[in-house]
Design an enzyme around this catalytic site. Structure first.
Site, PDB file in Angstrom:
ATOM      1  N   ARG A  34      -1.327  10.124  15.918  1.00 52.65           N
ATOM      2  CA  ARG A  34      -1.929   9.659  14.667  1.00 52.65           C
ATOM      3  C   ARG A  34      -3.071  10.596  14.278  1.00 52.65           C
ATOM      4  O   ARG A  34      -4.051  10.754  15.018  1.00 52.65           O
ATOM      5  CB  ARG A  34      -2.425   8.234  14.825  1.00 52.65           C
ATOM      6  CG  ARG A  34      -3.317   7.721  13.710  1.00 52.65           C
ATOM      7  CD  ARG A  34      -2.546   7.407  12.463  1.00 52.65           C
ATOM      8  NE  ARG A  34      -3.396   6.715  11.508  1.00 52.65           N
ATOM      9  CZ  ARG A  34      -3.364   6.896  10.202  1.00 52.65           C
ATOM     10  NH1 ARG A  34      -2.523   7.754   9.677  1.00 52.65           N
ATOM     11  NH2 ARG A  34      -4.148   6.216   9.400  1.00 52.65           N
TER      12      ARG A  34
ATOM     13  N   GLU B  26       0.804  -1.229   0.000  1.00 49.88           N
ATOM     14  CA  GLU B  26       0.000   0.000   0.000  1.00 49.88           C
ATOM     15  C   GLU B  26       0.839   1.283   0.000  1.00 49.88           C
ATOM     16  O   GLU B  26       0.451   2.293   0.576  1.00 49.88           O
ATOM     17  CB  GLU B  26      -0.977   0.004   1.185  1.00 49.88           C
ATOM     18  CG  GLU B  26      -1.895  -1.198   1.197  1.00 49.88           C
ATOM     19  CD  GLU B  26      -2.913  -1.177   2.328  1.00 49.88           C
ATOM     20  OE1 GLU B  26      -3.095  -0.115   2.954  1.00 49.88           O
ATOM     21  OE2 GLU B  26      -3.521  -2.233   2.585  1.00 49.88           O
TER      22      GLU B  26
ATOM     23  N   ASP C 131     -11.607  -4.197   4.297  1.00 52.79           N
ATOM     24  CA  ASP C 131     -11.512  -3.771   5.696  1.00 52.79           C
ATOM     25  C   ASP C 131     -12.764  -3.022   6.142  1.00 52.79           C
ATOM     26  O   ASP C 131     -13.195  -2.075   5.478  1.00 52.79           O
ATOM     27  CB  ASP C 131     -10.296  -2.863   5.891  1.00 52.79           C
ATOM     28  CG  ASP C 131      -8.991  -3.630   5.896  1.00 52.79           C
ATOM     29  OD1 ASP C 131      -9.023  -4.852   6.111  1.00 52.79           O
ATOM     30  OD2 ASP C 131      -7.938  -3.006   5.680  1.00 52.79           O
TER      31      ASP C 131
ATOM     32  N   CYS D 223     -10.965  -3.180  14.232  1.00 47.06           N
ATOM     33  CA  CYS D 223      -9.975  -2.846  15.262  1.00 47.06           C
ATOM     34  C   CYS D 223     -10.528  -1.922  16.335  1.00 47.06           C
ATOM     35  O   CYS D 223     -11.459  -1.176  16.126  1.00 47.06           O
ATOM     36  CB  CYS D 223      -8.739  -2.234  14.634  1.00 47.06           C
ATOM     37  SG  CYS D 223      -9.005  -0.736  13.685  1.00 47.06           S
TER      38      CYS D 223
ATOM     39  N   HIS E  47       0.593  -0.466  17.467  1.00 46.57           N
ATOM     40  CA  HIS E  47       0.578   0.951  17.828  1.00 46.57           C
ATOM     41  C   HIS E  47       1.639   1.284  18.870  1.00 46.57           C
ATOM     42  O   HIS E  47       1.678   2.397  19.393  1.00 46.57           O
ATOM     43  CB  HIS E  47      -0.807   1.350  18.328  1.00 46.57           C
ATOM     44  CG  HIS E  47      -1.854   1.260  17.261  1.00 46.57           C
ATOM     45  ND1 HIS E  47      -2.530   0.095  16.998  1.00 46.57           N
ATOM     46  CD2 HIS E  47      -2.307   2.163  16.362  1.00 46.57           C
ATOM     47  CE1 HIS E  47      -3.369   0.298  15.992  1.00 46.57           C
ATOM     48  NE2 HIS E  47      -3.253   1.543  15.591  1.00 46.57           N
TER      49      HIS E  47
ATOM     50  N   GLU F 180     -17.869   1.443  15.020  1.00 44.38           N
ATOM     51  CA  GLU F 180     -17.705   2.828  15.432  1.00 44.38           C
ATOM     52  C   GLU F 180     -19.010   3.620  15.517  1.00 44.38           C
ATOM     53  O   GLU F 180     -19.232   4.366  16.460  1.00 44.38           O
ATOM     54  CB  GLU F 180     -16.752   3.521  14.471  1.00 44.38           C
ATOM     55  CG  GLU F 180     -16.331   4.887  14.903  1.00 44.38           C
ATOM     56  CD  GLU F 180     -15.155   5.355  14.081  1.00 44.38           C
ATOM     57  OE1 GLU F 180     -15.298   6.373  13.409  1.00 44.38           O
ATOM     58  OE2 GLU F 180     -14.112   4.690  14.119  1.00 44.38           O
TER      59      GLU F 180
END
Length: 758
Positions: free
Chosen positions: A516, A485, A600, A645, A696, A606
């Site tokens: 981030r 990517e 994905d 995630c 992370h 969310e």
């Protein structure tokens, strides 16, 4: 009429905080310079709010990494494993945020979760049995005094006691009821000290109150706040809620001795109804969230004025503000010099929302607001549609039938077909998709976008990076490869740039977690795919190896949730438009010989409504079908993966299964693989790849640590459908740590595989 802000963006208009913190991590600057950068940002943020005429300006909304972590540190909730490192205060803070691996020890970071239904991530506080809950930090006091020295009176903001206990993870035998007295004393001490410093108001954020509450929850709320508020003395306390309405505790809040109650009238669908039904206590101030804090479209003044007039029928003292912290929107439209004004005049980022509140305040104080120029300009701007519909796209959505959402044959039959075709080993290893975006990648992409690098040179660079990435994956022994990517700036922005209907900012950065930052696209019009997006890169990588190469796509729900969506179409319609565009890409990849395709849906959880009763009617009834629409047309031998995630999944496992993917990878490492037990208990049917290590954090897991994680997974869900992978993409990591961690992962998988087969 007064105005109020709940919180302001922290990272800086040009991401100054991100770069300063990362420079500190690399040892390029010290704590002194980092603190000077932070002080400059805080000063600028307070000043722009003051200059905009905001009456209630927050402090302590700034953070080096996360405001929940700040609250934990304030109250001495520093787990013993971090204290044992013997680091200074700032280094200990960052060890909790990122983990630590060095001469003082080796510890993982705190678990990370999504902040309610947003793309912001918070660090989960831990309360150990040995924890001594008391004031241990001074940040909230220091920043209040810092603002006063600048001549700016602020309202210190802090995560409230109820929400803190709900967010926290109790690691021993103690539970909320066992620490209640200590929490009460700690919050009393905060209020007392702020009062001594001269604070007039203190803001306690209680977003958990907009979720489903039990009788026990409401009792806990009262047991916390009756004693906390009994010691507030001259300080006025605002309980601030957002992201929904407080239908389960509205009456209880009215009886508790808060001086102000903050309610969300944008996302709180019952907030106005609750006010109309129950009224509002006369001696309290209602802080009304009437301007969206989460989307970037201009406020429609006529609607907001109508809402505030209705609110004023029931509440005597009203302060207007955004629906939530402005942390979730970019800084200012003024930085978007490349976008035509035909677009930007419809946008309101953080600074523009300050101006909207100032104009609304003047209009509400005006005897005839519709005659005011601000009102007329707003009406003229919002009159009529912004763009023409794409009739072909809308017709395609309208023509969808149940068959378009159903993949045949069923999963068990597909599983056998795919096993015979792919011939993968037990415990196959792979990655989630992206590899490190090194400085040379970022530099050439930036130069290419500025026209400083010819297209052919840029393409040659990208294909060289893909070839090197494939070669190195083969060398370390990964079973299923990816192309890396390198052509993508962001998993949503890149696809949006390749689809019709999206608009992109240059500086529209929003904090996701820590350093981030993401730049959400704006869904402006109807969405369609007018050309292939990933096929060329996937086919090139596939031609370099005999091992399977995954096609890597972003799913429609994540595209929607990680964008600023248009508000003139329902989310279902937008999601189906995006799904059809991605479906075309899936079928194109399959037609070019790509046998494993990952779509994905990192953000599926969310935007799940915070109240369970709304899950299906408002969201899952279209979100799950949108994903199924993307892959329902592929052949049985094509293996469909997805990835999710940093959310909790145990309460929606059946809905995840209903996505009908063949393999699903999850973030699991930061939560000590708690998800694995959920998969076991539920009899999870698809292949599963719970992440074995946290990407992370810069720490490199050793082979024994990874073998222990894999063995735990094998014991829980068996080896037959278990995949071994990191917990997320690797784009934010450094090269050295990435390849070292992957080598350890592959070795650990091989050794456990040998144990199982031996």
């Amino acid at each position: 009429m007064q105005t109020s802000i709940i919180g302001y963006p922290r990272i800086g208009a040009s991401r100054e905080l991100k770069f300063a913190v990362e420079n500190y991590f690399r040892g390029e600057i010290g704590a002194g310079e980092l603190n000077r950068t932070a002080a400059g940002l805080r000063s600028a943020h307070w000043q722009v709010q003051k200059d905009s005429g905001i009456d209630h300006i927050p402090s302590n909304d700034f953070s080096f990494y996360d405001h929940v972590l700040d609250t934990a540190v304030l109250f001495n909730l520093v787990p013993e494993r971090y204290r044992a490192l013997g680091l200074d205060e700032l280094e200990t803070y960052f060890a909790m945020a990122r983990g630590y691996q060095g001469p003082r020890g080796d510890v993982k970071a705190l678990a990370m979760r999504k902040w309610f239904n947003t793309n912001y991530h918070y660090l989960v506080p831990e309360i150990e049995d040995s924890a001594e809950i008391r004031i241990a930090g001074s940040k909230i006091f220091d920043e209040y005094e810092e603002a006063r020295r600048l001549g700016i009176e602020t309202r210190p903001a802090l995560v409230g006691a109820f929400t803190l206990l709900k967010l926290a993870r109790f690691t021993g035998r103690r539970r909320a009821e066992h620490v209640l007295a200590d929490i009460v004393r700690a919050y009393q001490d905060v209020l007392q000290r702020l009062g001594e410093l001269g604070a007039r108001w203190v803001q306690l954020d209680e977003p958990w109150l907009v979720t489903d509450l039990t009788t026990e929850d409401i009792r806990l709320l009262a047991e916390l706040y009756r004693p906390i508020l009994s010691g507030k003395h001259s300080v006025k306390v605002l309980v601030q809620t957002y992201f929904g309405d407080v239908r389960d505790c509205y009456e209880e809040l009215q009886t508790l001795p808060f001086d102000g109650i903050g309610l969300d009238f944008v996302e709180g669908v019952q907030s106005l109804v609750l006010l109309q039904k129950h009224g509002f206590t006369e001696n309290k101030t209602l802080f009304a969230g009437v301007v969206s804090g989460r989307n970037i479209w201009r406020n429609r003044y006529a609607d907001t004025l109508r809402t505030v007039r209705e609110i004023r029928r029931y509440a005597r003292d009203v302060v207007i503000g955004p629906s939530c912290s402005l942390l979730h929107v970019p800084y200012s439209v003024k930085h978007e010099t490349r976008l035509p004004q035909d677009y930007t005049r419809h946008f309101a980022f953080a600074e523009e929302k300050l101006r909207e509140l100032a104009e609304l305040k003047r209009l509400l104080d005006s005897p005839n607001p519709t005659k005011e120029e601000a009102y007329k300009r707003n009406e003229a701007l919002l009159a009529g549609p912004r763009c023409k519909p794409d009739e072909a796209v809308r017709a395609r959505v309208a023509a969808l039938t149940e068959r378009d959402f159903t993949r045949l044959p069923a999963l068990p039959e597909r599983e056998a077909i795919q096993r015979d075709k792919l011939k993968l080993p037990l415990l196959p290893t792979t990655t989630i998709g992206s590899f490190p975006q090194t400085p040379d990648v970022r530099a050439i992409r930036a130069a290419y976008r500025k026209g400083e690098v010819p297209e052919e040179a840029y393409r040659r660079f990208i294909f060289d990076k893909i070839a090197d990435c494939v070669r190195r994956q083969e060398e370390i022994g990964l079973d299923v490869l990816v192309h890396g990517e390198f052509e993508r700036s962001d998993m949503v922005e890149y696809f949006g740039e390749c689809l019709d209907g999206f608009v992109f900012t240059t500086n529209g950065w929003v904090q996701s977690y820590g350093t981030r930052c993401v730049k959400p696209p704006i869904i402006w019009g109807d969405v369609r795919r007018s050309r292939p997006i990933t096929v060329e890169h996937a086919v090139f990588a596939d031609g370099l190896t005999d091992r399977p190469v995954k096609g890597m796509l972003t799913g429609p729900v994540t595209m929607l949730n990680w964008s600023f969506p248009r508000e003139d179409l329902p989310p279902k319609e937008i999601a189906f438009q995006i799904a059809l565009a991605i479906r075309d890409e899936v079928l194109d990849l399959e037609a070019h010989g790509i046998g494993i395709i990952q779509i994905d849906e990192a953000a599926l959880r969310e935007k799940l409504p915070l109240r369970r009763s709304d899950w299906h009617a408002q969201y899952l009834s279209w979100a799950i079908p949108a994903f199924r629409l993307v892959h329902s047309g592929v052949r049985s031998e094509t293996q469909i993966h997805t990835h999710m995630c940093y959310s909790r999944f145990e309460d929606m496992i059946r809905e995840i299964e209903a996505m009908d993917a063949d393999v699903i990878s999850f973030e699991a490492s930061r939560s000590d693989l708690e998800l694995v037990e959920t998969l076991r208990a539920s009899g999870f049917r698809p292949g599963a790849g719970p992440g074995v290590y946290d990407i992370h954090s810069p720490r490199i897991p050793d082979v024994e640590e990874l073998k222990a994680a894999i063995r735990k997974m094998v014991r829980a869900i068996g080896p037959a459908r278990l995949w071994i992978n990191p917990d997320c993409g690797l784009k934010t990591r450094g090269e050295a740590e990435t390849w070292a961690s992957l080598r350890h992962m592959v070795q650990a998988a091989a050794e456990v595989r040998a144990e199982l087969q031996g």
